[in-house]
Motif scaffolding. Sequence first.
Motif, mmCIF file in Angstrom:
data_model
loop_
_atom_site.group_PDB
_atom_site.id
_atom_site.type_symbol
_atom_site.label_atom_id
_atom_site.label_comp_id
_atom_site.label_asym_id
_atom_site.label_seq_id
_atom_site.Cartn_x
_atom_site.Cartn_y
_atom_site.Cartn_z
ATOM 1 N N LEU A 93 0.149 6.804 -8.780
ATOM 2 C CA LEU A 93 1.145 5.742 -8.630
ATOM 3 C C LEU A 93 2.561 6.292 -8.784
ATOM 4 O O LEU A 93 3.477 5.905 -8.039
ATOM 5 C CB LEU A 93 0.893 4.647 -9.670
ATOM 6 C CG LEU A 93 -0.301 3.728 -9.399
ATOM 7 C CD1 LEU A 93 -0.547 2.817 -10.596
ATOM 8 C CD2 LEU A 93 -0.085 2.901 -8.136
ATOM 9 N N TYR A 94 2.758 7.185 -9.726
ATOM 10 C CA TYR A 94 4.086 7.777 -9.926
ATOM 11 C C TYR A 94 4.552 8.514 -8.681
ATOM 12 O O TYR A 94 5.703 8.341 -8.234
ATOM 13 C CB TYR A 94 4.041 8.725 -11.123
ATOM 14 C CG TYR A 94 5.247 9.644 -11.206
ATOM 15 C CD1 TYR A 94 6.477 9.174 -11.644
ATOM 16 C CD2 TYR A 94 5.136 10.977 -10.824
ATOM 17 C CE1 TYR A 94 7.587 10.014 -11.702
ATOM 18 C CE2 TYR A 94 6.232 11.824 -10.876
ATOM 19 C CZ TYR A 94 7.452 11.340 -11.316
ATOM 20 O OH TYR A 94 8.540 12.169 -11.363
ATOM 21 N N LEU A 95 3.681 9.326 -8.096
ATOM 22 C CA LEU A 95 4.064 10.082 -6.906
ATOM 23 C C LEU A 95 4.367 9.154 -5.727
ATOM 24 O O LEU A 95 5.283 9.411 -4.948
ATOM 25 C CB LEU A 95 2.937 11.049 -6.525
ATOM 26 C CG LEU A 95 2.819 12.300 -7.404
ATOM 27 C CD1 LEU A 95 1.483 13.005 -7.163
ATOM 28 C CD2 LEU A 95 3.972 13.259 -7.121
ATOM 29 N N GLY A 96 3.609 8.084 -5.603
ATOM 30 C CA GLY A 96 3.827 7.179 -4.492
ATOM 31 C C GLY A 96 5.097 6.359 -4.624
ATOM 32 O O GLY A 96 5.804 6.125 -3.639
ATOM 33 N N LEU A 97 5.411 5.943 -5.851
ATOM 34 C CA LEU A 97 6.525 5.015 -6.041
ATOM 35 C C LEU A 97 7.850 5.698 -6.359
ATOM 36 O O LEU A 97 8.914 5.219 -5.953
ATOM 37 C CB LEU A 97 6.183 4.028 -7.172
ATOM 38 C CG LEU A 97 4.974 3.116 -6.906
ATOM 39 C CD1 LEU A 97 4.663 2.285 -8.138
ATOM 40 C CD2 LEU A 97 5.238 2.223 -5.704
ATOM 41 N N ALA A 98 7.794 6.832 -7.096
ATOM 42 C CA ALA A 98 9.070 7.419 -7.533
ATOM 43 C C ALA A 98 9.098 8.935 -7.538
ATOM 44 O O ALA A 98 10.180 9.514 -7.668
ATOM 45 C CB ALA A 98 9.396 6.910 -8.954
ATOM 46 N N THR A 131 -6.302 11.193 6.530
ATOM 47 C CA THR A 131 -5.621 9.898 6.439
ATOM 48 C C THR A 131 -4.179 9.963 5.942
ATOM 49 O O THR A 131 -3.365 9.116 6.317
ATOM 50 C CB THR A 131 -6.397 8.946 5.506
ATOM 51 O OG1 THR A 131 -6.420 9.501 4.168
ATOM 52 C CG2 THR A 131 -7.824 8.755 5.998
ATOM 53 N N THR A 132 -3.846 10.957 5.122
ATOM 54 C CA THR A 132 -2.543 10.925 4.435
ATOM 55 C C THR A 132 -1.367 10.930 5.404
ATOM 56 O O THR A 132 -0.483 10.059 5.337
ATOM 57 C CB THR A 132 -2.423 12.102 3.456
ATOM 58 O OG1 THR A 132 -3.509 12.052 2.520
ATOM 59 C CG2 THR A 132 -1.110 12.036 2.705
ATOM 60 N N VAL A 133 -1.334 11.900 6.302
ATOM 61 C CA VAL A 133 -0.214 12.008 7.237
ATOM 62 C C VAL A 133 -0.142 10.782 8.145
ATOM 63 O O VAL A 133 0.949 10.241 8.408
ATOM 64 C CB VAL A 133 -0.331 13.299 8.073
ATOM 65 C CG1 VAL A 133 0.751 13.334 9.159
ATOM 66 C CG2 VAL A 133 -0.213 14.531 7.173
ATOM 67 N N LYS A 134 -1.295 10.313 8.620
ATOM 68 C CA LYS A 134 -1.317 9.145 9.496
ATOM 69 C C LYS A 134 -0.787 7.903 8.785
ATOM 70 O O LYS A 134 -0.041 7.104 9.372
ATOM 71 C CB LYS A 134 -2.733 8.898 10.006
ATOM 72 C CG LYS A 134 -3.247 10.000 10.928
ATOM 73 C CD LYS A 134 -4.682 9.750 11.342
ATOM 74 C CE LYS A 134 -5.192 10.897 12.229
ATOM 75 N NZ LYS A 134 -6.619 10.718 12.607
ATOM 76 N N LEU A 135 -1.166 7.723 7.522
ATOM 77 C CA LEU A 135 -0.694 6.563 6.768
ATOM 78 C C LEU A 135 0.803 6.634 6.507
ATOM 79 O O LEU A 135 1.510 5.620 6.583
ATOM 80 C CB LEU A 135 -1.452 6.459 5.443
ATOM 81 C CG LEU A 135 -2.910 6.004 5.539
ATOM 82 C CD1 LEU A 135 -3.604 6.161 4.209
ATOM 83 C CD2 LEU A 135 -2.977 4.542 5.999
ATOM 84 N N VAL A 136 1.307 7.821 6.239
ATOM 85 C CA VAL A 136 2.745 7.980 6.026
ATOM 86 C C VAL A 136 3.509 7.701 7.316
ATOM 87 O O VAL A 136 4.535 7.004 7.317
ATOM 88 C CB VAL A 136 3.066 9.398 5.505
ATOM 89 C CG1 VAL A 136 4.570 9.648 5.529
ATOM 90 C CG2 VAL A 136 2.532 9.574 4.093
ATOM 91 N N ASP A 137 3.013 8.229 8.435
ATOM 92 C CA ASP A 137 3.681 8.003 9.725
ATOM 93 C C ASP A 137 3.677 6.533 10.117
ATOM 94 O O ASP A 137 4.660 6.021 10.671
ATOM 95 C CB ASP A 137 2.991 8.829 10.814
ATOM 96 C CG ASP A 137 3.284 10.320 10.687
ATOM 97 O OD1 ASP A 137 4.270 10.667 10.016
ATOM 98 O OD2 ASP A 137 2.514 11.123 11.252
ATOM 99 N N ALA A 138 2.561 5.851 9.836
ATOM 100 C CA ALA A 138 2.440 4.449 10.250
ATOM 101 C C ALA A 138 3.143 3.489 9.301
ATOM 102 O O ALA A 138 3.550 2.390 9.708
ATOM 103 C CB ALA A 138 0.963 4.066 10.355
ATOM 104 N N ASN A 139 3.307 3.889 8.029
ATOM 105 C CA ASN A 139 3.871 2.966 7.042
ATOM 106 C C ASN A 139 5.006 3.623 6.262
ATOM 107 O O ASN A 139 6.135 3.617 6.693
ATOM 108 C CB ASN A 139 2.765 2.476 6.102
ATOM 109 C CG ASN A 139 1.670 1.714 6.820
ATOM 110 O OD1 ASN A 139 1.823 0.543 7.129
ATOM 111 N ND2 ASN A 139 0.549 2.374 7.101
ATOM 112 N N ILE A 152 -2.974 3.257 -1.886
ATOM 113 C CA ILE A 152 -4.365 3.000 -1.505
ATOM 114 C C ILE A 152 -5.318 3.808 -2.391
ATOM 115 O O ILE A 152 -6.322 3.294 -2.902
ATOM 116 C CB ILE A 152 -4.587 3.346 -0.022
ATOM 117 C CG1 ILE A 152 -3.832 2.351 0.872
ATOM 118 C CG2 ILE A 152 -6.075 3.350 0.319
ATOM 119 C CD1 ILE A 152 -3.864 2.694 2.347
ATOM 120 N N THR A 153 -4.998 5.065 -2.594
ATOM 121 C CA THR A 153 -5.860 5.913 -3.419
ATOM 122 C C THR A 153 -5.912 5.407 -4.859
ATOM 123 O O THR A 153 -6.973 5.402 -5.496
ATOM 124 C CB THR A 153 -5.351 7.363 -3.395
ATOM 125 O OG1 THR A 153 -5.205 7.794 -2.043
ATOM 126 C CG2 THR A 153 -6.326 8.295 -4.109
#
Length: 402
Positions: A80-85, A143-151, A159-160
């Motif tokens: 969560l930390y890496l994703g949010l901040a 999935t990681t790169v695709k999810l970043v590109d799409a969102n 998600i993880t």
Amino acid sequence: MLALATVGFAVNFWAWALLSPLGPRFKDGLDLSSFEQSLLVAVPVVVGSLGRIPVGALTDRFGGRAMFPIVSAATTVPVLYLGLAGHSSLAALLLGGFFLGIGGTTFAVGVPFVNAWFPPERRGLAIGVFGAGMGGTAISALTTVKLVDANSTATPFLITAAVLAAYAVVAALLLRDAPGRTVPTESLVRRLAATARLGITWQASALYAVAFGGYVAFSVYLPTYLKSGYGLTQADAANRMAGFVLLAVAMRPVGGWLSDRLGPVRVLAGSLAVVVAGAVVQSFTPPLAPVGTIAFLTMAAALGAGSGATFALVALLTPASQVGSVTGVVGAAGGLGGFLPPLVMGALYGEYGTYAAGLALLAIVAAAALAYTLTGVRAAVHGGGAPCSAQGRRHRTAGTPV
């Protein structure tokens, strides 16, 4: 129980590998050097590796039923930390990556948990099936790169984290330790000291550092290697890395199954010989289609089978009450074996503009491991001249290991 443990391993390894596919993106966005990018993807590996030593010993004491939910819940925090901040600077990424390493310790939870549920003659296959959970890194790659590109950058991390939290709840409700599980009564320090005195601890550590270490190194560094060495796009490189991972994952239970029937020494020797050949070929940087692709895929298959065979060896020679502790040390050696190559590859490429020397070093190390397997490890397994048969394995598992 095997299925639940394997899912838990896969989910935590998915989290553990989240930074690797994004390494090239962070390199460009934060203007990182090749060494800094290598350090970024290597930090979770080394922390997850060293953390397996105490986590394995704690699993011997408290069991997988307690440790799987605890480790999974703890891993949600850095995700969560890496994703949010935590993705705005190198320092923030390194901090998050350090604690992300917690996810990599689940291997030392699952091996003793699964080992206790199966008779000696079936442990090679069972632990190999559990080991296929390392395919969680393939989920991240695909999935990681695709999810970043799409969102957004936060999406794959959120998600993880949700999946990890859900698994922690399911594990707490459904996991059960094997009936009659041997619970050690000595202190953690005494148990780790006893583990250090076992020959199998250091034999398996040396082999796993090459087999699983090679897998980890490629799984975290292959996207960078393919992008720098062959000019592939980030998405194409990540997809090819996923293919490497999936083949290695599929071969891990095969390596365990073959070890139950042929003996782990034969499987390890064959696997290491293939790695030597593949690394030599790739050191010349051949065209990616078809020679380079064949070289990498054969190494993937060999590294997966060799990893499965190494833990068939652990199940064969380790007392039941010490499987977790031995697994922790061996798992740490495997992870550390994957920590150094990305740093070496990044440094050599930054200095010489080629990866040839790094792959030549892999061939040399694999050749040394092959020689050790055919001498010291074979002597340990056949101690006293006993054949490495299923019947012999049952007797040796119940006795004192070499």
